[in-house]
Scaffold this motif. Structure first.
Motif, PDB file in Angstrom:
ATOM      1  N   GLU A 166       5.960  -5.571   9.170  1.00 14.43           N
ATOM      2  CA  GLU A 166       5.346  -4.641   7.721  1.00 14.43           C
ATOM      3  C   GLU A 166       5.389  -3.452   7.231  1.00 14.43           C
ATOM      4  O   GLU A 166       4.195  -2.744   7.251  1.00 14.43           O
ATOM      5  N   LYS A 226       0.912  -1.108  -0.005  1.00 19.40           N
ATOM      6  CA  LYS A 226      -0.063  -0.081  -0.095  1.00 19.40           C
ATOM      7  C   LYS A 226       0.976   1.286   0.120  1.00 19.40           C
ATOM      8  O   LYS A 226       0.333   2.311  -0.436  1.00 19.40           O
ATOM      9  N   GLU A 239       6.756   2.936   5.189  1.00 18.21           N
ATOM     10  CA  GLU A 239       7.564   3.678   4.572  1.00 18.21           C
ATOM     11  C   GLU A 239       9.185   3.244   5.108  1.00 18.21           C
ATOM     12  O   GLU A 239      10.008   3.964   4.673  1.00 18.21           O
ATOM     13  N   TYR A 277       4.009   6.051  -0.008  1.00 17.12           N
ATOM     14  CA  TYR A 277       2.319   7.188  -0.566  1.00 17.12           C
ATOM     15  C   TYR A 277       2.533   7.481  -1.371  1.00 17.12           C
ATOM     16  O   TYR A 277       1.549   9.156  -1.603  1.00 17.12           O
ATOM     17  N   GLY A 302       4.344   0.721  10.169  1.00 13.41           N
ATOM     18  CA  GLY A 302       4.336   2.315  11.412  1.00 13.41           C
ATOM     19  C   GLY A 302       5.969   2.317  12.176  1.00 13.41           C
ATOM     20  O   GLY A 302       5.335   3.495  12.891  1.00 13.41           O
TER      21      GLY A 302
HETATM   22  C1  LIG Z   1      -1.803  -3.669   8.095  1.00 10.28           C
HETATM   23  C2  LIG Z   1      -1.278  -2.570   7.725  1.00 10.28           C
HETATM   24  N1  LIG Z   1       0.356  -3.216   7.621  1.00 10.28           N
HETATM   25  C3  LIG Z   1       1.306  -2.335   7.496  1.00 10.28           C
HETATM   26  C4  LIG Z   1       1.267  -0.698   6.938  1.00 10.28           C
HETATM   27  C5  LIG Z   1       2.567  -0.048   6.267  1.00 10.28           C
HETATM   28  O1  LIG Z   1       2.595   0.926   7.207  1.00 10.28           O
HETATM   29  P1  LIG Z   1       3.738   2.131   7.187  1.00 10.28           P
HETATM   30  O2  LIG Z   1       4.012   2.619   5.797  1.00 10.28           O
HETATM   31  O3  LIG Z   1       3.628   3.207   8.147  1.00 10.28           O
HETATM   32  O4  LIG Z   1       5.319   1.521   7.207  1.00 10.28           O
HETATM   33  C6  LIG Z   1      -0.173  -0.079   7.160  1.00 10.28           C
HETATM   34  C7  LIG Z   1      -0.657   1.077   6.967  1.00 10.28           C
HETATM   35  O5  LIG Z   1      -1.431   2.059   6.946  1.00 10.28           O
HETATM   36  C8  LIG Z   1      -0.877  -1.197   7.674  1.00 10.28           C
HETATM   37  O6  LIG Z   1      -2.617  -0.724   7.489  1.00 10.28           O
END
Ligand SMILES: Cc1ncc(COP(=O)(O)O)c(C=O)c1O
Length: 348
Positions: free
Chosen positions: A213, A20, A216, A307, A182
């Protein structure tokens, strides 16, 4: 990537790229060497992860539809349902792969309501222990995503402690736990070894395989958005208009009311850098430059991977930036250019 690999080695946790955040598959050959696979938010993402990245592929979605579930399962090693009702609806379709459930610990590091998975009435995961215990025969693990741009290890540590307190009986019956994204563990000052040790301790305590996961954290400072000044004017402030748009090309900054980043951002000439869409607030931010800006000058927005490319859109028909890769030897290879046909085909 090397920091991620170090955490994997010292903690035993596996790292899955969160598509994502970043799904630029032309660099997956490189990333694959350092990560264990991908995680997804939809059928399209799980298919991309399976076909373009390979290795381990986790499927997750806030809600699956009847018409897509079998295809999702065909691309995934593991499927994580967002709710008990989705698990019950699709448990049989997914009987051939590992099944899990998203837990919501009702505590998060987010200060932004919009991105807070623990916001009141959040739809993101289950939190009632007894309800989850009743379906444990159909799942073997959990996903918990409650960190959000969290660069504070002690906050991560504290919240993991709260998760343990609250969900210990579930964790003891699990084989794997994904702690979501996150967590800014690839940041310069992050105590990476303490973090790895904490993950290892968690894994040992409950006998689980831990997953991370990172979105960022996988691509921080990897990417720039290169723009050109098209016009300058003075309307009480020095303004420069560039051949890009924050709404079309860096939408997250607009949503979260953040400024783009320019380095070194030093010098006697301050400019507000504005996008070329019609949106009055299409503004990248105010930055300091060594020289007066003029038409044709190039500006480089830093740290622009997360993003952005997954959210780019054709608002105002603004020309889409090309995507280019700087190889380790410094050479630059353009992998994608967009033209009128792409714009037209995005419409109907
Ligand atoms: C379920 C899940 N995993 C991983 C992420 C990736 O988060 P980040 O890009 O903040 O590391 C998100 C972000 O919304 C998420 O909802």
């Amino acid at each position: 990537m090397e920091r991620i690999a170090r955490v994997r080695e010292t903690s035993g946790a596996r790292a899955l790229l969160a598509l994502k955040c970043f799904a630029t598959w032309s660099v997956f050959d490189f990333m694959r060497e350092y990560m264990d696979g991908t995680t997804s938010s939809s059928l399209n993402e799980v298919r991309l992860g399976h076909e373009r990245f390979g290795k381990e592929t986790h499927a997750y979605s806030v809600a699956y539809a009847d018409y897509e579930i079998d295809e999702v399962v065909s691309h995934a090693d593991k499927i994580i349902f967002n709710s008990i009702s989705q698990l019950e609806r699709y448990a049989d379709n997914a009987a051939g792969i590992v099944r899990g459930l998203r837990l919501n610990p009702q505590v998060s590091s987010s200060s932004f309501d919009l991105a807070d998975p623990a916001r009141p009435f959040s739809r993101l995961g289950e939190w009632d222990l007894s309800k989850v215990e009743a379906v444990m025969d159909r799942i073997s693990g959990f996903m918990i995503h409650n960190n959000c741009e969290n660069s504070d290890f002690s906050l991560f540590d504290r919240m993991l402690g709260q998760i343990e307190e609250r969900f210990a009986p579930l964790l003891r019956n699990a084989e794997w736990v994904s702690l979501g994204g996150g967590i800014h563990f690839t940041g310069d000052d992050y105590p990476i070894d303490q973090f790895a040790e904490r993950l290892k301790r968690f894994a040992g305590e409950y006998g689980v395989q831990v997953y991370l996961e990172p979105g960022e954290a996988s691509i921080t400072k990897s990417t720039t958005l290169e723009v050109t000044v098209l016009d300058t004017l003075f309307n009480g402030k020095n303004l420069a208009i560039v051949d890009s748009s924050i709404e079309a090309h860096m939408l997250d900054l607009l949503i979260y009311r953040e400024s783009a980043k320019v380095a070194p951002n030093r010098g006697p000439h301050r400019y507000m850098i504005c996008g070329k869409s019609c949106l009055a607030g299409d503004i990248f931010g105010e930055f300091d430059f060594e020289h007066e800006l003029k038409v044709g000058d190039r500006i480089s927005f830093q740290d622009a991977a997360g993003y952005t490319m997954v959210k780019k859109n054709w608002f105002n028909g603004v020309r889409m930036p090309s995507i280019a890769i700087r190889e380790l030897d410094g050479s630059i290879r353009t992998v994608r250019e967009f033209d009128y046909a792409d714009y037209e085909q995005s419409l109907s």
